[in-house]
Design an enzyme around this catalytic site. Sequence first.
Site, PDB file in Angstrom:
ATOM      1  N   SER A  80      28.423 -22.119 -23.257  1.00 27.33           N
ATOM      2  CA  SER A  80      27.097 -22.647 -22.983  1.00 27.33           C
ATOM      3  C   SER A  80      26.262 -22.669 -24.260  1.00 27.33           C
ATOM      4  O   SER A  80      26.656 -23.276 -25.246  1.00 27.33           O
ATOM      5  CB  SER A  80      26.442 -21.823 -21.864  1.00 27.33           C
ATOM      6  OG  SER A  80      25.273 -22.444 -21.402  1.00 27.33           O
ATOM      7  N   ASP A 140      29.377 -25.948 -17.324  1.00 23.92           N
ATOM      8  CA  ASP A 140      29.214 -24.764 -18.162  1.00 23.92           C
ATOM      9  C   ASP A 140      30.350 -23.756 -17.942  1.00 23.92           C
ATOM     10  O   ASP A 140      30.619 -23.341 -16.815  1.00 23.92           O
ATOM     11  CB  ASP A 140      27.872 -24.138 -17.777  1.00 23.92           C
ATOM     12  CG  ASP A 140      27.427 -23.010 -18.675  1.00 23.92           C
ATOM     13  OD1 ASP A 140      28.282 -22.306 -19.223  1.00 23.92           O
ATOM     14  OD2 ASP A 140      26.204 -22.829 -18.808  1.00 23.92           O
TER      15      ASP A 140
END
Length: 369
Positions: free
Chosen positions: A58, A199
């Site tokens: 992320s 993510d």
Amino acid sequence: MATGEERPDKFRILCVDGGGIRGLIPALVIAELERRIQVEAGPQARVSDYFHMFSGTSTGGLVALALTAPDDANPERPRVSADQLASFYTEDGPDIFHRSLLQRIKTIWGWLGPKYTLGPLEKAIETRLGTTHLQHALREVVVTSYDMTNRQPYFFKRWRAREDPESDRNRPLADAGLATSAAPTYFPSHELDGRALVDGGVFAANPVIVAIVEALKRIDDQPGHLDQDDLMVVSIGTGLHEDGYSQPQVRRWGRLGWVLPQRGEPPILGAVLGGAADGADHWAHTLLNHPTNPHIQPDDLGHGPRYFRLQQPLIDSIALDDASPKALTETLPAVAAQLIAEQEAEIAQIVERLLSFDPLPYDPAPVTP
């Protein structure tokens, strides 16, 4: 100076956790590492001169990609310094985490669609990372995402891109950035060859085990045939807030209780991210630091000699999307400064050991016939 073949620390890894806007914390810590390196090695020195591999999830994936993206004008050197990295958060963060009234209404405040539009994030990533492809990253890169179509982890790796530059594994760095930062409920998934990528924090909020395994898999590339004692791993967190909930509270939660934000984030998100990061921290410490006491306490983790964990408790919860002026100019910089002060011993040791090596040479992509 000693070489990697003559001593430990043969393969050095920098990992950064997920955590949204709190990525400013590791960005500032890495800037401090780089400044200390420059005191001895000169103002042109970069952290990518001393680590073989960068791994992130992320926001941490964006850090890893930014630190290894080559400069268009000088492809042998990184596009940005660690000091410039913080501007990704301070300058781009307010636009990335901004919602117009129309967006709020269209998505019913994020209940019927992603909380934020993709445009500002996409623009920031493309501006910061450029148009270069993964094979041209300056160091080994491992960035996590999750394939919701095939229900399996999906990784962006430089060695895979170089293995077959014409394959779908050799993607622009921006693709990796958009996939790893597509946090569920916050941003849309990123489409890649029919895959819906999100993510990687859904399975590896702290990607340190991912990075360790990638290093131990090395066979042909030098340095290869590594074992745990050849590694030096620096893992940087994005702040830890663990204000728990009582049994009388949790036992009453249904769907809304788990997903409605409380203390800055939905409890289910905090449990998934925090639990995954804590587990990875414990496993990495056990694998690399060889503790003699099996009853490992949280305060024992990550002080070396092979695995260092730089993490700071947060007094108050800071939401992943809190890009307010106070968060960006006061709260998050203060957390980073406190981390640096409280883990001075570890940071000093890390810098000393990095500087015991010559800068790594330029590692260009092989020329394909």
